[in-house]
Write a protein that holds these residues in place. Structure first.
Motif, PDB file in Angstrom:
ATOM      1  N   GLN A  55       5.836  13.151   1.113  1.00  0.00           N
ATOM      2  CA  GLN A  55       6.224  11.990   1.898  1.00  0.00           C
ATOM      3  C   GLN A  55       5.361  10.821   1.478  1.00  0.00           C
ATOM      4  OE1 GLN A  55       6.345  12.556   6.112  1.00  0.00           O
ATOM      5  NE2 GLN A  55       6.826  10.420   6.513  1.00  0.00           N
ATOM      6  N   LEU A  56       6.022   9.703   1.206  1.00  0.00           N
ATOM      7  CA  LEU A  56       5.335   8.467   0.851  1.00  0.00           C
ATOM      8  C   LEU A  56       5.485   7.484   2.004  1.00  0.00           C
ATOM      9  CD1 LEU A  56       6.695   8.016  -2.779  1.00  0.00           C
ATOM     10  CD2 LEU A  56       4.452   8.837  -2.124  1.00  0.00           C
ATOM     11  N   ARG A  57       4.397   6.858   2.380  1.00  0.00           N
ATOM     12  CA  ARG A  57       4.432   5.823   3.415  1.00  0.00           C
ATOM     13  C   ARG A  57       4.073   4.506   2.730  1.00  0.00           C
ATOM     14  NH1 ARG A  57       1.690   7.965   8.045  1.00  0.00           N
ATOM     15  NH2 ARG A  57       3.761   8.741   8.532  1.00  0.00           N
ATOM     16  N   LEU A  58       5.023   3.567   2.753  1.00  0.00           N
ATOM     17  CA  LEU A  58       4.836   2.268   2.109  1.00  0.00           C
ATOM     18  C   LEU A  58       4.565   1.226   3.183  1.00  0.00           C
ATOM     19  CD1 LEU A  58       7.904   2.371  -0.316  1.00  0.00           C
ATOM     20  CD2 LEU A  58       5.624   3.290  -0.690  1.00  0.00           C
ATOM     21  N   ARG A  59       3.519   0.449   2.997  1.00  0.00           N
ATOM     22  CA  ARG A  59       3.171  -0.620   3.920  1.00  0.00           C
ATOM     23  C   ARG A  59       2.827  -1.873   3.118  1.00  0.00           C
ATOM     24  NH1 ARG A  59       5.309   2.165   7.198  1.00  0.00           N
ATOM     25  NH2 ARG A  59       4.292   3.678   8.480  1.00  0.00           N
ATOM     26  N   PRO A  60       3.173  -3.048   3.637  1.00  0.00           N
ATOM     27  CA  PRO A  60       2.777  -4.269   2.931  1.00  0.00           C
ATOM     28  C   PRO A  60       1.257  -4.438   2.978  1.00  0.00           C
ATOM     29  CG  PRO A  60       4.039  -4.796   4.918  1.00  0.00           C
ATOM     30  CD  PRO A  60       3.946  -3.312   4.821  1.00  0.00           C
ATOM     31  N   PRO A  61       0.689  -5.021   1.937  1.00  0.00           N
ATOM     32  CA  PRO A  61      -0.765  -5.213   1.946  1.00  0.00           C
ATOM     33  C   PRO A  61      -1.160  -6.278   2.971  1.00  0.00           C
ATOM     34  CG  PRO A  61       0.201  -6.212  -0.001  1.00  0.00           C
ATOM     35  CD  PRO A  61       1.307  -5.496   0.711  1.00  0.00           C
ATOM     36  N   ARG A  73       2.989  -9.339  12.787  1.00  0.00           N
ATOM     37  CA  ARG A  73       4.099  -8.409  13.021  1.00  0.00           C
ATOM     38  C   ARG A  73       4.861  -8.105  11.735  1.00  0.00           C
ATOM     39  NH1 ARG A  73       4.967  -5.681  17.662  1.00  0.00           N
ATOM     40  NH2 ARG A  73       7.152  -5.851  17.169  1.00  0.00           N
ATOM     41  N   SER A  74       4.993  -9.089  10.849  1.00  0.00           N
ATOM     42  CA  SER A  74       5.697  -8.833   9.592  1.00  0.00           C
ATOM     43  C   SER A  74       4.919  -7.860   8.716  1.00  0.00           C
ATOM     44  CB  SER A  74       5.966 -10.134   8.839  1.00  0.00           C
ATOM     45  OG  SER A  74       4.765 -10.674   8.312  1.00  0.00           O
ATOM     46  N   GLY A  75       3.616  -7.775   8.910  1.00  0.00           N
ATOM     47  CA  GLY A  75       2.804  -6.819   8.171  1.00  0.00           C
ATOM     48  C   GLY A  75       2.919  -5.402   8.691  1.00  0.00           C
ATOM     49  N   GLU A  76       3.557  -5.209   9.849  1.00  0.00           N
ATOM     50  CA  GLU A  76       3.719  -3.876  10.419  1.00  0.00           C
ATOM     51  C   GLU A  76       4.954  -3.155   9.897  1.00  0.00           C
ATOM     52  OE1 GLU A  76       3.678  -4.567  14.619  1.00  0.00           O
ATOM     53  OE2 GLU A  76       1.494  -4.738  14.674  1.00  0.00           O
ATOM     54  N   ARG A  77       5.835  -3.886   9.211  1.00  0.00           N
ATOM     55  CA  ARG A  77       7.037  -3.222   8.708  1.00  0.00           C
ATOM     56  C   ARG A  77       6.631  -2.261   7.591  1.00  0.00           C
ATOM     57  NH1 ARG A  77       6.936  -8.084   5.900  1.00  0.00           N
ATOM     58  NH2 ARG A  77       7.439  -7.895   3.693  1.00  0.00           N
ATOM     59  N   MET A  92       0.836  -1.155   0.000  1.00  0.00           N
ATOM     60  CA  MET A  92       0.000   0.000   0.000  1.00  0.00           C
ATOM     61  C   MET A  92       0.896   1.239   0.000  1.00  0.00           C
ATOM     62  SD  MET A  92      -2.893   1.114   2.770  1.00  0.00           S
ATOM     63  CE  MET A  92      -1.809   1.540   4.103  1.00  0.00           C
ATOM     64  N   ILE A  93       0.590   2.174  -0.869  1.00  0.00           N
ATOM     65  CA  ILE A  93       1.333   3.424  -0.961  1.00  0.00           C
ATOM     66  C   ILE A  93       0.401   4.549  -0.540  1.00  0.00           C
ATOM     67  CG2 ILE A  93       2.573   5.000  -2.473  1.00  0.00           C
ATOM     68  CD1 ILE A  93       3.125   2.598  -4.297  1.00  0.00           C
ATOM     69  N   GLU A  94       0.828   5.290   0.464  1.00  0.00           N
ATOM     70  CA  GLU A  94       0.032   6.396   0.971  1.00  0.00           C
ATOM     71  C   GLU A  94       0.860   7.668   0.835  1.00  0.00           C
ATOM     72  OE1 GLU A  94      -1.902   7.759   5.245  1.00  0.00           O
ATOM     73  OE2 GLU A  94      -0.831   5.874   5.070  1.00  0.00           O
ATOM     74  N   VAL A  95       0.281   8.676   0.199  1.00  0.00           N
ATOM     75  CA  VAL A  95       0.937   9.978   0.105  1.00  0.00           C
ATOM     76  C   VAL A  95       0.493  10.779   1.320  1.00  0.00           C
ATOM     77  CG1 VAL A  95       1.244  12.069  -1.261  1.00  0.00           C
ATOM     78  CG2 VAL A  95       0.968   9.872  -2.409  1.00  0.00           C
ATOM     79  N   VAL A  96       1.454  11.103   2.181  1.00  0.00           N
ATOM     80  CA  VAL A  96       1.165  11.793   3.431  1.00  0.00           C
ATOM     81  C   VAL A  96       1.239  13.297   3.186  1.00  0.00           C
ATOM     82  CG1 VAL A  96       1.897  12.074   5.829  1.00  0.00           C
ATOM     83  CG2 VAL A  96       2.153   9.863   4.697  1.00  0.00           C
ATOM     84  N   PRO A  97       0.261  14.048   3.673  1.00  0.00           N
ATOM     85  CA  PRO A  97       0.318  15.507   3.489  1.00  0.00           C
ATOM     86  C   PRO A  97       1.571  16.087   4.142  1.00  0.00           C
ATOM     87  CG  PRO A  97      -1.818  14.833   4.386  1.00  0.00           C
ATOM     88  CD  PRO A  97      -0.937  13.629   4.382  1.00  0.00           C
ATOM     89  N   THR A  98       2.131  17.090   3.487  1.00  0.00           N
ATOM     90  CA  THR A  98       3.329  17.739   4.021  1.00  0.00           C
ATOM     91  C   THR A  98       2.933  18.775   5.053  1.00  0.00           C
ATOM     92  OG1 THR A  98       3.286  19.358   2.251  1.00  0.00           O
ATOM     93  CG2 THR A  98       4.611  17.388   1.894  1.00  0.00           C
TER      94      THR A  98
END
Length: 165
Positions: A15-21, A75-79, A1-7
């Motif tokens: 800022q991009l926040r990448l999380r595993p699906p 827990r591996s999904g939290e990285r 999952m790619i989330e564009v975080v407001p600056t």
């Protein structure tokens, strides 16, 4: 999952926040464990009634193993990774640790290999970003990074002292 975080208030950079699906929510993980453990204890109870005195011990060990495996999986999904791109720096963070930092003018992005690994490099240092993403999400990440790196490398307009924008 790619989330564009407001600056922040300045609005410069991204800022991009990448999380595993994740396929399941926390409640669904608990329900999955309850179903698996319940089925195991049912079979163990039937085995105990049939004369297998070790069936409850096996069920207990099996339940503990399933609980540990599901906990490790959750827990591996939290990285994840945070990529901050601003006019002064590009920074890749994994958790609280900064693994890459360079000026955006010198950062180069490359897509390598058949699996489409996304690499950021500068001054001989390289870091892979989004390794846990699927192929479609990596393509989306490449597009976002190209856009944000190009915007960060553009010269910022100069303002006169005392003027407002």
């Amino acid at each position: 999952m790619i989330e564009v975080v407001p600056t922040g208030a300045g609005g410069a950079g991204a800022q991009l926040r990448l999380r595993p699906p994740r396929a399941l929510t926390a409640a669904q993980f608990r329900a999955l464990f309850a179903a698996l453990a319940g089925a195991m204890w049912l079979v163990a109870g039937l085995g105990w009634l049939a004369g297998n005195v070790f069936a409850p011990v096996f069920a207990l060990l099996h339940s503990a193993g399933v609980a540990l495996a599901l906990r490790w999986l959750w827990r591996s999904g939290e990285r994840g990774e945070d990529i901050a791109i601003g006019p002064g720096a590009v920074e890749v963070r994994r958790g609280a640790e900064s693994v890459f930092r360079a000026h955006p003018h010198w950062v180069r992005m490359r897509v390598e290999g058949d699996d489409g690994r996304v690499m950021l490099s500068s001054s001989g240092r390289r870091v892979e970003v989004g390794a846990f993403l699927g192929p479609a999400e990596r393509s989306q990440l490449v597009g976002c990074l190209k856009e944000f790196l190009a915007a960060a490398d553009r010269p910022q307009p100069m303002t006169q002292p005392g003027s407002r924008q």
